[in-house]
Each structure stands twice: as structure tokens, then as C-alpha cells.
Design a protein around this motif. Structure first.
Motif, PDB file in Angstrom:
ATOM      1  N   ALA A 169       0.818  -1.210   0.000  1.00 42.47           N
ATOM      2  CA  ALA A 169       0.000   0.000   0.000  1.00 42.47           C
ATOM      3  C   ALA A 169       0.855   1.264   0.000  1.00 42.47           C
ATOM      4  N   LEU A 170       2.017   1.194   0.636  1.00 45.07           N
ATOM      5  CA  LEU A 170       2.901   2.356   0.724  1.00 45.07           C
ATOM      6  C   LEU A 170       3.963   2.370  -0.370  1.00 45.07           C
ATOM      7  N   ASP A 171       3.941   1.358  -1.250  1.00 46.49           N
ATOM      8  CA  ASP A 171       4.923   1.247  -2.324  1.00 46.49           C
ATOM      9  C   ASP A 171       6.342   1.201  -1.754  1.00 46.49           C
ATOM     10  N   LEU A 172       6.502   0.370  -0.715  1.00 48.29           N
ATOM     11  CA  LEU A 172       7.800   0.201  -0.070  1.00 48.29           C
ATOM     12  C   LEU A 172       8.369  -1.184  -0.373  1.00 48.29           C
ATOM     13  N   GLU A 173       9.686  -1.271  -0.421  1.00 46.72           N
ATOM     14  CA  GLU A 173      10.347  -2.561  -0.553  1.00 46.72           C
ATOM     15  C   GLU A 173      10.221  -3.290   0.777  1.00 46.72           C
ATOM     16  N   PRO A 174       9.646  -4.497   0.811  1.00 53.11           N
ATOM     17  CA  PRO A 174       9.506  -5.213   2.088  1.00 53.11           C
ATOM     18  C   PRO A 174      10.866  -5.423   2.755  1.00 53.11           C
ATOM     19  N   THR A 175      10.919  -5.238   4.067  1.00 53.16           N
ATOM     20  CA  THR A 175      12.161  -5.453   4.801  1.00 53.16           C
ATOM     21  C   THR A 175      12.335  -6.931   5.104  1.00 53.16           C
ATOM     22  N   ARG A 176      13.566  -7.318   5.438  1.00 57.24           N
ATOM     23  CA  ARG A 176      13.851  -8.730   5.642  1.00 57.24           C
ATOM     24  C   ARG A 176      14.135  -9.083   7.090  1.00 57.24           C
ATOM     25  N   GLY A 177      14.048  -8.103   7.974  1.00 57.95           N
ATOM     26  CA  GLY A 177      14.450  -8.363   9.339  1.00 57.95           C
ATOM     27  C   GLY A 177      13.348  -8.833  10.258  1.00 57.95           C
ATOM     28  N   LEU A 178      12.058  -8.687   9.865  1.00 60.60           N
ATOM     29  CA  LEU A 178      10.967  -9.007  10.776  1.00 60.60           C
ATOM     30  C   LEU A 178      10.926 -10.489  11.122  1.00 60.60           C
ATOM     31  N   ARG A 179      11.039 -11.334  10.137  1.00 64.06           N
ATOM     32  CA  ARG A 179      11.022 -12.776  10.421  1.00 64.06           C
ATOM     33  C   ARG A 179      12.208 -13.169  11.283  1.00 64.06           C
ATOM     34  N   GLU A 180      13.376 -12.615  10.974  1.00 63.84           N
ATOM     35  CA  GLU A 180      14.561 -12.941  11.764  1.00 63.84           C
ATOM     36  C   GLU A 180      14.401 -12.486  13.209  1.00 63.84           C
ATOM     37  N   ALA A 181      13.759 -11.333  13.402  1.00 64.09           N
ATOM     38  CA  ALA A 181      13.539 -10.839  14.760  1.00 64.09           C
ATOM     39  C   ALA A 181      12.627 -11.777  15.543  1.00 64.09           C
ATOM     40  N   LEU A 182      11.608 -12.316  14.880  1.00 61.55           N
ATOM     41  CA  LEU A 182      10.666 -13.199  15.552  1.00 61.55           C
ATOM     42  C   LEU A 182      11.246 -14.586  15.804  1.00 61.55           C
ATOM     43  N   GLU A 183      12.168 -15.008  14.959  1.00 62.48           N
ATOM     44  CA  GLU A 183      12.779 -16.320  15.134  1.00 62.48           C
ATOM     45  C   GLU A 183      14.007 -16.279  16.045  1.00 62.48           C
ATOM     46  N   ASN A 184      14.703 -15.132  16.082  1.00 61.91           N
ATOM     47  CA  ASN A 184      15.917 -15.001  16.896  1.00 61.91           C
ATOM     48  C   ASN A 184      15.877 -13.701  17.694  1.00 61.91           C
ATOM     49  N   PRO A 185      15.084 -13.643  18.758  1.00 62.38           N
ATOM     50  CA  PRO A 185      14.951 -12.394  19.515  1.00 62.38           C
ATOM     51  C   PRO A 185      16.245 -11.926  20.169  1.00 62.38           C
TER      52      PRO A 185
END
Length: 297
Positions: free
Chosen positions: A201-217
């Protein structure tokens, strides 16, 4: 020649050597052109030469230390070691920017931790280099920025009762209002990792850190948050991703708590677009201040 004569000769030679505000050493024409175009906007005297870290070291033995040095380490077998050898010859006021071919967040973190100002990945753009040099102009402001108390951070969670009822639109508008109208540092987080639409919706490139943050806090810190969020405006940052629906995603139960606590230290408001089905997500936030429940009507 006596010691006094040597010192006199050395002083005379240094007077003839122009003091460059910025010195750059590059290995390819595209990087050379970008550096030449951008540094002209910041410095009156810039030296750009062919080479890498070894040529930069040789330059430091022959010339005064510049305010900023940009070094191409794309051909170096050990980029971090090459940069560390240069920092030993610098004064406290000198800033070092590395340019390399390896796109690795761990390498970036190690360089920043070692005192290197920035690391850019080839092919560099004029916008990226301009931003890096602009940040060098106000380093103290970034360091001395006040840390927000996580307990004082306002947290707003938006969830829809069914798909298509407009929850993501509401979350986006709330975040925009808090950031641009209320002038609060705001983070917008799309926790629907597979079907989220905030980035689209914001025409942004998706970031890649969210999944890593949830898997490796354990990896979550201020530097990780900075690299995993996309800055939409001065006050609004977005954390959203698009994961493959065929890949199984396993989350640490403590991950979301650690993520939102870290976001709360740097933002005054956190807006969460919460998916209806959240297997394994853990807690959403430590102390929610407000929840918005949307019905299809």
C-alpha cells in the motif's frame, strides 16, 4: 642533515601538499563517477584515486589525514581487517566509509561496532552516498538523541474480524496521523508476514528483518531495528515483510515482546496491524494502551 633541518624540510613539504577534506580510493568507474558527483556538494577539496585499502594506507603515509576517507574494499579477501588497519592511522575527527561487494548485515554490524562510520554495498547510488555523507555532518545529534521509555510508548493494535474489512487501512491511517499530525516518532508494524499489505500500500520494498527478529529475539537491538525498518518519513518507520507461504515459520514465544520493547525505546507510538490468525506469535505488546476491534459492518 640535522634534525632541525629535517623538521624544516618536512614543514615545507607539508605546506606544498594540499589538505584534502575527503580522499577516496575506488576500483571501478561507476563508483568513481558517483563519488566525484556527490563529494563536490560537500567538500571543496577531494582526492579520488584508483585502488583500495593498501593505496589508502600509502596515501596516509605521504599526506595529511583527511576529514573523510572513502575506501573501496570490494576486492579485499577480508573487508573488516582491511578497514581496521586504516582506523589505526586516523584521528578522532576522521570519518571512514567502506564500499564493498558483500551484502551482509553481520559485516555491517561489525564495522559500525569497530568505529567505521558507514558501509555501502555496490553498486552505490548518488542518493545512498549523499545520505551517508549527510549523516556525518551531524554525528553527535544521533548519539545524543533521547531514548524513549518503553513503558511510556503508546501501543495501538488493530485487528479485523474477517479479511477485507479494512483493518490494514485503518492501521496505516492511524500511524500516519500519529507521525505527521501529532509529530510522534511512530513505528508501523505489519505482523501478517505472508499476506500483509502495508508495504504494498505504501509502495515500499519489504524489509527482511521481521522474520529474523521473531525467530531469533536475541539479535534484536537498536542497530537491528534500524536496519530492519524502512523510513517512510522523518517520524514514520515501517516494518513489513512478504514471506513465502510454502515455508514454515516458527516463532520464539518471547520474540514479539522483545521486538516491541526494542521499538518502544526509539518510538513514542507503535501501531500494529494484527492478522486474525496468529499461530506461535507470542504476546503482541507488553502494556497495550488501546485496542481497536473492527467489525465487518
Amino acid at each position: 642533515m640535522s634534525t632541525a633541518e629535517e623538521l624544516f624540510a618536512s614543514d615545507g613539504a607539508s605546506e606544498l601538499t594540499p589538505l584534502a577534506e575527503c580522499a577516496a580510493f575506488v576500483n571501478d568507474g561507476q563508483t568513481h563517477d558517483v563519488i566525484d558527483a556527490v563529494t563536490r556538494q560537500f567538500y571543496a577539496e577531494t582526492v579520488i584515486r584508483d585502488g583500495g585499502s593498501q593505496e589508502a594506507m600509502q596515501y596516509l603515509t605521504e599526506s595529511p589525514v583527511p576529514q573523510v576517507m572513502i575506501v573501496d574494499i570490494g576486492d579485499s579477501p577480508s573487508p573488516l581487517t582491511a578497514m581496521l588497519s586504516l582506523t589505526a592511522a586516523f584521528t578522532e575527527d576522521t570519518r571512514l566509509i567502506g564500499i564493498g561487494s558483500l551484502n551482509d548485515i553481520n559485516l555491517y554490524r561489525e564495522m559500525i561496532g569497530a568505529g567505521i562510520s558507514d558501509y555501502l554495498v555496490k553498486p552505490i547510488t548518488e542518493k545512498a552516498l549523499y545520505s551517508a555523507l549527510q549523516q556525518l555532518e551531524e554525528p553527535d545529534e544521533e548519539i545524543e538523541a533521547p531514548v524513549v521509555d518503553p513503558d511510556a510508548t503508546q501501543k495501538i493494535v488493530v485487528i479485523g474480524s474477517r479479511g477485507g474489512c479494512g483493518a490494514s487501512t485503518v492501521a496505516l491511517n492511524i500511524a500516519w496521523s500519529m507521525a505527521e499530525e501529532k509529530q510522534h516518532k511512530t513505528a508501523l508494524v505489519d505482523l501478517d508476514l505472508e499476506y500483509g499489505t502495508i508495504a504494498l500500500a505504501l509502495d515500499l520494498e519489504p524489509t527482511r528483518g521481521l522474520r529474523e527478529a521473531l525467530e531469533n529475539p536475541s539479535r534484536i537491538d537498536s542497530l537491528f531495528i534500524s536496519s530492519a525498518t524502512a523510513k517512510l518519513t522523518e517520524n514514520l518507520s515501517v516494518m513489513a515483510t512478504e514471506e513465502n507461504v510454502n515455508h514454515e515459520i516458527l516463532f520464539d514465544p518471547a520474540a514479539t515482546g522483545a521486538l516491541f520493547d526494542a521499538l518502544g525505546r526509539e518510538h513514542e507510538c507503535i501501531v500494529v496491524d494484527m492478522p486474525r490468525a496468529t499461530p506461535g506469535y507470542g504476546r503482541v505488546c507488553s502494556k497495550p494502551r488501546r485496542r481497536l476491534w473492527l467489525s465487518p459492518s
